[in-house]
Design a protein around this motif. Structure first.
Motif, PDB file in Angstrom:
ATOM      1  N   GLY A  13       0.834  -1.195   0.000  1.00 35.42           N
ATOM      2  CA  GLY A  13       0.000   0.000   0.000  1.00 35.42           C
ATOM      3  C   GLY A  13       0.868   1.243   0.000  1.00 35.42           C
ATOM      4  N   LEU A  14       0.307   2.345   0.454  1.00 33.88           N
ATOM      5  CA  LEU A  14       1.046   3.601   0.463  1.00 33.88           C
ATOM      6  C   LEU A  14       2.272   3.537   1.370  1.00 33.88           C
ATOM      7  CD1 LEU A  14      -2.122   5.792   0.568  1.00 33.88           C
ATOM      8  CD2 LEU A  14      -0.398   5.982  -1.211  1.00 33.88           C
ATOM      9  N   ALA A  15       2.097   3.013   2.579  1.00 31.77           N
ATOM     10  CA  ALA A  15       3.209   2.962   3.535  1.00 31.77           C
ATOM     11  C   ALA A  15       4.302   2.015   3.072  1.00 31.77           C
ATOM     12  CB  ALA A  15       2.696   2.556   4.914  1.00 31.77           C
ATOM     13  N   GLY A  16       3.914   0.813   2.649  1.00 29.28           N
ATOM     14  CA  GLY A  16       4.900  -0.158   2.191  1.00 29.28           C
ATOM     15  C   GLY A  16       5.641   0.307   0.956  1.00 29.28           C
ATOM     16  N   SER A  17       4.915   0.939   0.036  1.00 29.18           N
ATOM     17  CA  SER A  17       5.545   1.445  -1.183  1.00 29.18           C
ATOM     18  C   SER A  17       6.558   2.538  -0.858  1.00 29.18           C
ATOM     19  CB  SER A  17       4.474   1.984  -2.137  1.00 29.18           C
ATOM     20  OG  SER A  17       3.617   0.944  -2.581  1.00 29.18           O
ATOM     21  N   GLU A  18       6.176   3.455   0.024  1.00 31.67           N
ATOM     22  CA  GLU A  18       7.091   4.538   0.395  1.00 31.67           C
ATOM     23  C   GLU A  18       8.301   4.010   1.145  1.00 31.67           C
ATOM     24  OE1 GLU A  18       8.776   7.683   0.005  1.00 31.67           O
ATOM     25  OE2 GLU A  18       6.676   8.238  -0.290  1.00 31.67           O
ATOM     26  N   ALA A  19       8.076   3.071   2.072  1.00 31.82           N
ATOM     27  CA  ALA A  19       9.194   2.491   2.822  1.00 31.82           C
ATOM     28  C   ALA A  19      10.161   1.785   1.880  1.00 31.82           C
ATOM     29  CB  ALA A  19       8.675   1.524   3.876  1.00 31.82           C
ATOM     30  N   ALA A  20       9.637   1.031   0.919  1.00 34.34           N
ATOM     31  CA  ALA A  20      10.487   0.328  -0.040  1.00 34.34           C
ATOM     32  C   ALA A  20      11.333   1.306  -0.840  1.00 34.34           C
ATOM     33  CB  ALA A  20       9.623  -0.516  -0.979  1.00 34.34           C
ATOM     34  N   TRP A  21      10.727   2.407  -1.279  1.00 41.25           N
ATOM     35  CA  TRP A  21      11.448   3.406  -2.069  1.00 41.25           C
ATOM     36  C   TRP A  21      12.575   4.041  -1.260  1.00 41.25           C
ATOM     37  CZ3 TRP A  21      11.826   4.688  -7.000  1.00 41.25           C
ATOM     38  CH2 TRP A  21      12.383   5.924  -7.334  1.00 41.25           C
ATOM     39  N   GLN A  22      12.275   4.422  -0.016  1.00 40.63           N
ATOM     40  CA  GLN A  22      13.287   5.071   0.816  1.00 40.63           C
ATOM     41  C   GLN A  22      14.471   4.134   1.061  1.00 40.63           C
ATOM     42  OE1 GLN A  22      13.304   8.287   1.927  1.00 40.63           O
ATOM     43  NE2 GLN A  22      11.409   8.677   0.807  1.00 40.63           N
ATOM     44  N   LEU A  23      14.194   2.868   1.335  1.00 36.53           N
ATOM     45  CA  LEU A  23      15.255   1.890   1.568  1.00 36.53           C
ATOM     46  C   LEU A  23      16.070   1.645   0.303  1.00 36.53           C
ATOM     47  CD1 LEU A  23      13.127  -0.397   3.811  1.00 36.53           C
ATOM     48  CD2 LEU A  23      15.466   0.251   4.420  1.00 36.53           C
ATOM     49  N   SER A  81      10.017  11.897  -1.177  1.00 33.50           N
ATOM     50  CA  SER A  81       8.930  10.921  -1.119  1.00 33.50           C
ATOM     51  C   SER A  81       8.476  10.518  -2.519  1.00 33.50           C
ATOM     52  CB  SER A  81       7.751  11.526  -0.356  1.00 33.50           C
ATOM     53  OG  SER A  81       6.565  10.793  -0.589  1.00 33.50           O
ATOM     54  N   LEU A  82       8.424   9.223  -2.766  1.00 29.68           N
ATOM     55  CA  LEU A  82       7.880   8.714  -4.021  1.00 29.68           C
ATOM     56  C   LEU A  82       6.393   9.012  -4.127  1.00 29.68           C
ATOM     57  CD1 LEU A  82       8.079   6.941  -6.621  1.00 29.68           C
ATOM     58  CD2 LEU A  82       7.517   4.977  -5.149  1.00 29.68           C
ATOM     59  N   ILE A  83       5.672   8.828  -3.027  1.00 30.86           N
ATOM     60  CA  ILE A  83       4.228   9.047  -3.029  1.00 30.86           C
ATOM     61  C   ILE A  83       3.904  10.490  -3.383  1.00 30.86           C
ATOM     62  CG2 ILE A  83       2.162   9.083  -1.573  1.00 30.86           C
ATOM     63  CD1 ILE A  83       3.173   6.255  -2.431  1.00 30.86           C
ATOM     64  N   MET A  84       4.610  11.442  -2.788  1.00 29.68           N
ATOM     65  CA  MET A  84       4.345  12.841  -3.096  1.00 29.68           C
ATOM     66  C   MET A  84       4.761  13.188  -4.527  1.00 29.68           C
ATOM     67  SD  MET A  84       2.709  13.995  -0.605  1.00 29.68           S
ATOM     68  CE  MET A  84       2.588  15.604  -1.386  1.00 29.68           C
ATOM     69  N   ALA A  85       5.865  12.624  -5.002  1.00 29.58           N
ATOM     70  CA  ALA A  85       6.308  12.899  -6.367  1.00 29.58           C
ATOM     71  C   ALA A  85       5.266  12.438  -7.377  1.00 29.58           C
ATOM     72  CB  ALA A  85       7.646  12.216  -6.638  1.00 29.58           C
ATOM     73  N   MET A  86       4.694  11.254  -7.162  1.00 28.30           N
ATOM     74  CA  MET A  86       3.699  10.739  -8.095  1.00 28.30           C
ATOM     75  C   MET A  86       2.349  11.446  -7.924  1.00 28.30           C
ATOM     76  SD  MET A  86       5.394   8.916  -9.961  1.00 28.30           S
ATOM     77  CE  MET A  86       7.017   8.177  -9.957  1.00 28.30           C
ATOM     78  N   ALA A  87       2.050  11.881  -6.704  1.00 24.00           N
ATOM     79  CA  ALA A  87       0.830  12.671  -6.499  1.00 24.00           C
ATOM     80  C   ALA A  87       0.935  13.995  -7.240  1.00 24.00           C
ATOM     81  CB  ALA A  87       0.595  12.903  -5.010  1.00 24.00           C
ATOM     82  N   ASP A  88       2.093  14.646  -7.145  1.00 25.87           N
ATOM     83  CA  ASP A  88       2.289  15.905  -7.863  1.00 25.87           C
ATOM     84  C   ASP A  88       2.226  15.690  -9.374  1.00 25.87           C
ATOM     85  OD1 ASP A  88       2.584  17.337  -5.506  1.00 25.87           O
ATOM     86  OD2 ASP A  88       4.768  17.154  -5.490  1.00 25.87           O
ATOM     87  N   LYS A  89       2.773  14.587  -9.843  1.00 28.96           N
ATOM     88  CA  LYS A  89       2.799  14.300 -11.284  1.00 28.96           C
ATOM     89  C   LYS A  89       1.400  14.096 -11.839  1.00 28.96           C
ATOM     90  CE  LYS A  89       4.778  11.047 -14.641  1.00 28.96           C
ATOM     91  NZ  LYS A  89       5.665   9.852 -14.818  1.00 28.96           N
ATOM     92  N   HIS A  90       0.509  13.535 -11.030  1.00 30.46           N
ATOM     93  CA  HIS A  90      -0.830  13.192 -11.510  1.00 30.46           C
ATOM     94  C   HIS A  90      -1.919  14.010 -10.812  1.00 30.46           C
ATOM     95  CE1 HIS A  90       0.779   9.957 -13.921  1.00 30.46           C
ATOM     96  NE2 HIS A  90       1.473   9.542 -12.869  1.00 30.46           N
ATOM     97  N   GLN A  91      -1.567  15.238 -10.461  1.00 30.49           N
ATOM     98  CA  GLN A  91      -2.496  16.117  -9.747  1.00 30.49           C
ATOM     99  C   GLN A  91      -3.669  16.525 -10.635  1.00 30.49           C
ATOM    100  OE1 GLN A  91      -0.620  19.582  -8.117  1.00 30.49           O
ATOM    101  NE2 GLN A  91      -2.421  20.250  -6.997  1.00 30.49           N
TER     102      GLN A  91
END
Length: 445
Positions: A13-23, A81-91
């Motif tokens: 989900g959102l948390a797991g995806s973001e954690a994976a990206w940061q790691l 943040s990957l989540i914020m980057a993709m949110a901004d891209k698809h705003q």
């Protein structure tokens, strides 16, 4: 693709995806397990995409000057943040809110993670907790029963639970724009909008009271196995809000203030707003209309709203049960399970509420884990920051017996010292937070 890994993340989900990206960005080899796509599905998800947005398509306010969640947006952006980057891209246009095309957003997150050389995405259901391997459990509030049982057995504490609800989505072509009109409240435009970001359906006094009566009388779905489970205020079904009083909805999701009906030049007695749900603007979701009404009742009652008489629904509303652990008792300040320090928890299963908050806790969990694997200690972000205030609430800032899901808000921050004007307080919170965050980020690296 890597065939070995340094850490196992359970839940895409959102948390797991973001954690994976940061790691992965820190050079850590990650195995990311997601049960959707392996033949399993949750009661709320519709796709096997990573970071699928289940309820709304809104990340709420993007105002970093006067809003705590907007401040959290800005801190996450600063932490790549990957989540914020993709949110901004698809705003999408949504006034001062950050709303996204949910399908394009999920597809972009899925692609970014699948293409990363340090991430292996595995479609599998995980039924047990890793015993020795470092892991982050980010399975969210819809954790599979088998794993939920394993978590319960390991923590020695029953999970708390609450209901979460989904709002209906309407096909734009079925909305009567001779009655409805486009306008943001107070004509406020965000980066992706023009001040006409919402579709507004006005109700006069008689129409509103008839609608309220229909909500009260409408047949609701029953969940006997979930009796005595509380609702979370942020996702309360509209008919439950209606039970609090006839005028409650007019001061909540159906308020008409700041909206000028072009047919009258005045604010409507009440108003239903719809927010754009995809980039092509063919789908619009009913803001604040989470519901447990039965499907047939939803169609019948919602078609009494002026402008929606012939509405065609791409998705009707629904209700599902969410669970979370007693984090203040079970987790240490870096989100590790005290009884099993190889395990961290992240996202909504910790008791934070909301897309942004879930992603933020995934982000900091990933950074804590990356630092630990590198043999160094990452200090927690200061409680004066949005990220630090949310983390502190989860890991010890709340009474365990009364611990409930919480969105980030200024009430979680240390109070501003001295006497201040109410109008200035939010600006003072955000100014203090920016300074504290900047100092922490520079020191933490």
């Amino acid at each position: 693709m890597t065939t070995t890994y340094d850490i196992h993340i359970i839940g895409g989900g959102l948390a797991g995806s973001e954690a994976a990206w940061q790691l992965a960005q820190a050079g850590v080899r990650v195995k990311l397990s997601e049960m959707r796509g392996s033949g399993d599905m949750t009661p709320a998800h519709q796709t096997d995409g990573l970071a699928e947005l289940v309820c709304s398509n809104s990340f709420r306010s993007d105002d970093a000057e006067r809003n705590a969640v907007g401040l959290l947006h800005s801190e996450m952006r600063a932490l790549n943040s990957l989540i914020m980057a993709m949110a901004d891209k698809h705003q999408l246009p949504a006034g001062s809110a950050l709303a996204v095309d949910r399908d394009a957003f999920s597809e972009s997150v899925t692609r970014a993670l699948a293409d990363h050389p340090n991430i292996t995405v595995v479609r599998e259901r995980v039924d047990t907790l890793p015993t020795d391997t470092p892991a982050i459990v980010a399975t969210g509030p819809l954790t599979a029963p088998s794993l939920a049982d394993a978590i319960g057995a390991t923590t020695g504490a029953d999970a708390l639970a609450f209901f979460d609800a989904i709002a209906p989505i309407v096909h734009a072509e079925s909305i009567d724009m001779d009655i409805a009109w486009k306008q943001s409240r107070w004509d406020k435009a965000g980066p992706a909008g023009d001040g006409k970001d919402y579709i507004n359906c006005p109700l006069d006094r008689d129409q509103y009271h008839a609608f309220h009566a229909a909500l009260m009388a409408g047949e609701k779905a029953e969940f006997r196995e979930w009796e005595n489970v509380p609702y979370f205020d942020g996702c309360m079904p509209i008919e439950v809000m209606a039970e609090r009083g006839v005028e409650t909805l007019r001061f909540g999701p159906m308020k008409g203030v700041g909206l000028d009906d072009p047919r009258t030049g005045r604010w409507p007695y009440a108003c239903v707003q719809l927010r754009q749900d995809n980039a092509s603007a063919t789908l619009w979701n009913m803001v604040g209309f989470q519901t447990k009404l039965k499907y047939g009742e939803q169609v019948r009652i919602f078609r009494t709203i002026p402008g929606l008489e012939n509405a065609e629904f791409a998705r009707l509303g629904g209700l599902h049960r969410n669970t979370f652990i007693r984090s203040p008792v079970l987790l240490d300040p870096t989100l590790r399970l005290k009884a099993r320090p190889n395990l961290r928890f992240a996202g909504q299963i910790t008791g934070c509420e909301g897309y942004v908050e879930s992603s933020a806790i995934g982000l900091i969990a990933g950074r804590f884990a990356a630092a630990e694997l590198a043999g160094r200690e990452l200090p927690a972000p200061p409680v004066e920051t949005a990220l630090g205030a949310l983390l502190a609430h989860i890991t010890g800032g709340a009474e365990a017996d009364s611990y409930q899901p919480m969105n980030v808000n200024f009430g979680l921050f240390p109070p501003i010292e001295g006497r201040t004007k109410k109008a200035d307080r939010k600006l003072m919170y955000t100014a203090r937070a920016r300074t504290a965050f900047s100092d922490w980020h520079a020191a933490a690296g």
